[in-house]
Motif scaffolding. Structure first.
Motif, PDB file in Angstrom:
ATOM      1  N   UNK A   1       0.758  -1.238   0.000  1.00 45.24           N
ATOM      2  CA  UNK A   1       0.000   0.000   0.000  1.00 45.24           C
ATOM      3  C   UNK A   1       0.789   1.289   0.000  1.00 45.24           C
ATOM      4  N   UNK A   2       2.105   1.246   0.215  1.00 42.51           N
ATOM      5  CA  UNK A   2       2.869   2.500   0.284  1.00 42.51           C
ATOM      6  C   UNK A   2       3.031   3.132  -1.091  1.00 42.51           C
ATOM      7  N   UNK A   3       3.368   2.322  -2.097  1.00 39.95           N
ATOM      8  CA  UNK A   3       3.581   2.856  -3.439  1.00 39.95           C
ATOM      9  C   UNK A   3       3.114   1.851  -4.486  1.00 39.95           C
ATOM     10  N   UNK A   4       1.802   1.555  -4.528  1.00 42.78           N
ATOM     11  CA  UNK A   4       1.313   0.559  -5.488  1.00 42.78           C
ATOM     12  C   UNK A   4       1.428   1.047  -6.935  1.00 42.78           C
ATOM     13  N   UNK A   5       2.095   0.278  -7.797  1.00 44.40           N
ATOM     14  CA  UNK A   5       2.268   0.724  -9.187  1.00 44.40           C
ATOM     15  C   UNK A   5       1.089   0.325 -10.063  1.00 44.40           C
ATOM     16  N   UNK A   6       0.868   1.096 -11.120  1.00 42.40           N
ATOM     17  CA  UNK A   6      -0.144   0.757 -12.115  1.00 42.40           C
ATOM     18  C   UNK A   6       0.416  -0.214 -13.152  1.00 42.40           C
ATOM     19  N   UNK A   7       1.720  -0.163 -13.366  1.00 40.95           N
ATOM     20  CA  UNK A   7       2.337  -1.012 -14.378  1.00 40.95           C
ATOM     21  C   UNK A   7       3.830  -1.160 -14.090  1.00 40.95           C
TER      22      UNK A   7
ATOM     23  N   UNK B   1       9.128   7.343   2.992  1.00 41.15           N
ATOM     24  CA  UNK B   1       7.846   6.735   2.620  1.00 41.15           C
ATOM     25  C   UNK B   1       7.029   7.692   1.750  1.00 41.15           C
ATOM     26  N   UNK B   2       6.966   8.953   2.148  1.00 37.69           N
ATOM     27  CA  UNK B   2       6.216   9.930   1.351  1.00 37.69           C
ATOM     28  C   UNK B   2       6.853  10.131  -0.017  1.00 37.69           C
ATOM     29  N   UNK B   3       8.180  10.104  -0.063  1.00 38.52           N
ATOM     30  CA  UNK B   3       8.894  10.234  -1.332  1.00 38.52           C
ATOM     31  C   UNK B   3       8.530   9.084  -2.267  1.00 38.52           C
ATOM     32  N   UNK B   4       8.533   7.859  -1.742  1.00 37.81           N
ATOM     33  CA  UNK B   4       8.191   6.691  -2.560  1.00 37.81           C
ATOM     34  C   UNK B   4       6.764   6.803  -3.097  1.00 37.81           C
ATOM     35  N   UNK B   5       5.842   7.214  -2.246  1.00 36.65           N
ATOM     36  CA  UNK B   5       4.437   7.335  -2.648  1.00 36.65           C
ATOM     37  C   UNK B   5       4.262   8.385  -3.741  1.00 36.65           C
ATOM     38  N   UNK B   6       4.890   9.543  -3.559  1.00 34.22           N
ATOM     39  CA  UNK B   6       4.738  10.639  -4.523  1.00 34.22           C
ATOM     40  C   UNK B   6       5.374  10.305  -5.869  1.00 34.22           C
ATOM     41  N   UNK B   7       6.531   9.647  -5.830  1.00 33.66           N
ATOM     42  CA  UNK B   7       7.188   9.272  -7.083  1.00 33.66           C
ATOM     43  C   UNK B   7       6.321   8.287  -7.866  1.00 33.66           C
TER      44      UNK B   7
END
Length: 359
Positions: A121-127, A339-345
């Motif tokens: 859930x921290x940085x789920x990718x679309x692809x 964590x916020x950096x990973x999510x925003x990227x």
């Protein structure tokens, strides 16, 4: 007088032609490219697209960047031939493998900054494309010391996960009781949903499923074809918040230092393009594997849970996120910022359009 001059000129030209027939033209031979031998160990069978396409193309990309000055003679070490996936990073440090690739999930806790991307859930990718570029950007942003023992070449990822099962799942409640092959980063979320997760490397899944040790698997779709998992499972449901596996590509430092400087520069120059192409290749083979599974006798059904199902998952994920921030803080790292950096990227690159790759 004029006739004599013409005759002399004719004889002179004839003499030049005669002499020229015995003179070979000077050809400046192109210097032969210098051959550099490099061992490369990985975690897939030799016929897997990572060796056949991704890394073969990568090393050709490096050669091209040298303008033909070097040719790379790659000694391949597929899964089970030199060193296991969980030992591969230490194997590269020690020089058992000169270079190679493996997954973060095989060494949980080893790479705390980059492992942020693997947390549910921290940085789920679309692809796969967005995932690969995000990994590269996160590494450049934080320059984590966790990879100081090796020379990092680039990063890539599987993209979002699917949960493959023998029976259809209509709701997250249906996960309860499943014996799931999971990875270290998603065991907690499966336990919270009442499943019985077991961590194991991908090469053990087929036999484990045949023996009934597991009855389901979380993985990218490509395993349905590449690892023959379509023979085991008939249903897949999209679970991007649960899992996305990320991979490092690295070289032994002594081997790196032994390379000519201009060859080192070539490796560095193609790193971003290599990550982008890896993302596109993984996206292609994930889609291809889904088509492959659908075409089998009896077919294969792919589905998604309703959006409303994910509201409860967010409550499960929140404490996992907070605990991971605390873990990073305990290591002297700015947990919340990472964590916020990973999510925003990931949010940024999930919005991008990518050119599809074709073999």
């Amino acid at each position: 007088m004029k006739k004599k001059l013409i005759l002399k000129l004719f004889i002179f030209l004839l003499t030049l032609v005669f002499i020229g027939s015995f003179i070979k033209p000077i050809v400046f031979a192109q210097p032969k490219p210098e051959k550099i031998t490099l061992g490369f160990a990985h975690i897939w069978p030799a016929v897997h697209f990572t060796q056949v396409h991704q890394f073969t193309r990568y090393f050709k990309m490096v050669e091209k960047a040298t303008k033909g000055k070097y040719v790379l003679d790659i000694k391949w070490y597929p899964v089970g031939t030199l060193i296991g996936g969980s030992e591969l990073y230490d194997g590269i440090i020690k020089g058992i493998a000169e270079s190679g690739t493996s997954s973060f999930v095989y060494t949980p806790g080893r790479f705390p900054v980059m492992y942020t991307l693997c947390q549910p859930g921290i940085a789920p990718p679309e692809n796969c494309n967005a995932a690969a570029i995000t990994a590269m950007e996160l590494y450049k942003t934080w320059k984590p010391k966790e990879f100081d023992d090796v020379k990092v070449l680039y990063f890539y990822a599987t993209g979002p996960a699917w949960l493959h099962t023998k029976k259809p799942l209509k709701s997250l409640k249906d996960i309860k009781g499943l014996k799931v092959r999971a990875t270290a980063d998603n065991i907690e979320i499966f336990k919270a949903l009442g499943a019985e997760p077991t961590s194991m490397v991908m090469g053990e899944v087929y036999t484990a499923a045949k023996k009934g040790i597991v009855d389901s698997l979380i993985s990218p779709p490509e395993t349905l074809e590449a690892w023959k998992h379509a023979e085991l499972f008939d249903y897949s449901v999209f679970v991007p918040h649960f899992y996305s596996s990320f991979f490092w590509v690295a070289m032994n430092k002594d081997k790196w230092r032994s390379l000519p400087k201009d060859l080192q520069d070539a490796f560095d120059a193609v790193a971003d393009d290599a990550a982008k192409e890896a993302g596109a290749i993984w996206q292609y083979f994930n889609t291809k594997a889904m088509d492959f599974a659908k075409a089998k006798p009896g077919g294969h059904h792919f589905s998604r849970f309703p959006d409303s199902e994910w509201e409860g998952v967010k409550e499960i994920i929140r404490p996992i996120r907070e605990r991971y921030i605390a873990l990073l803080n305990s290591k002297g790292l700015p947990g919340k910022e990472i964590v916020e950096s990973a999510s925003k990227l990931m949010e940024k690159y999930n919005k991008m359009k990518f050119e599809p790759w074709k073999p």
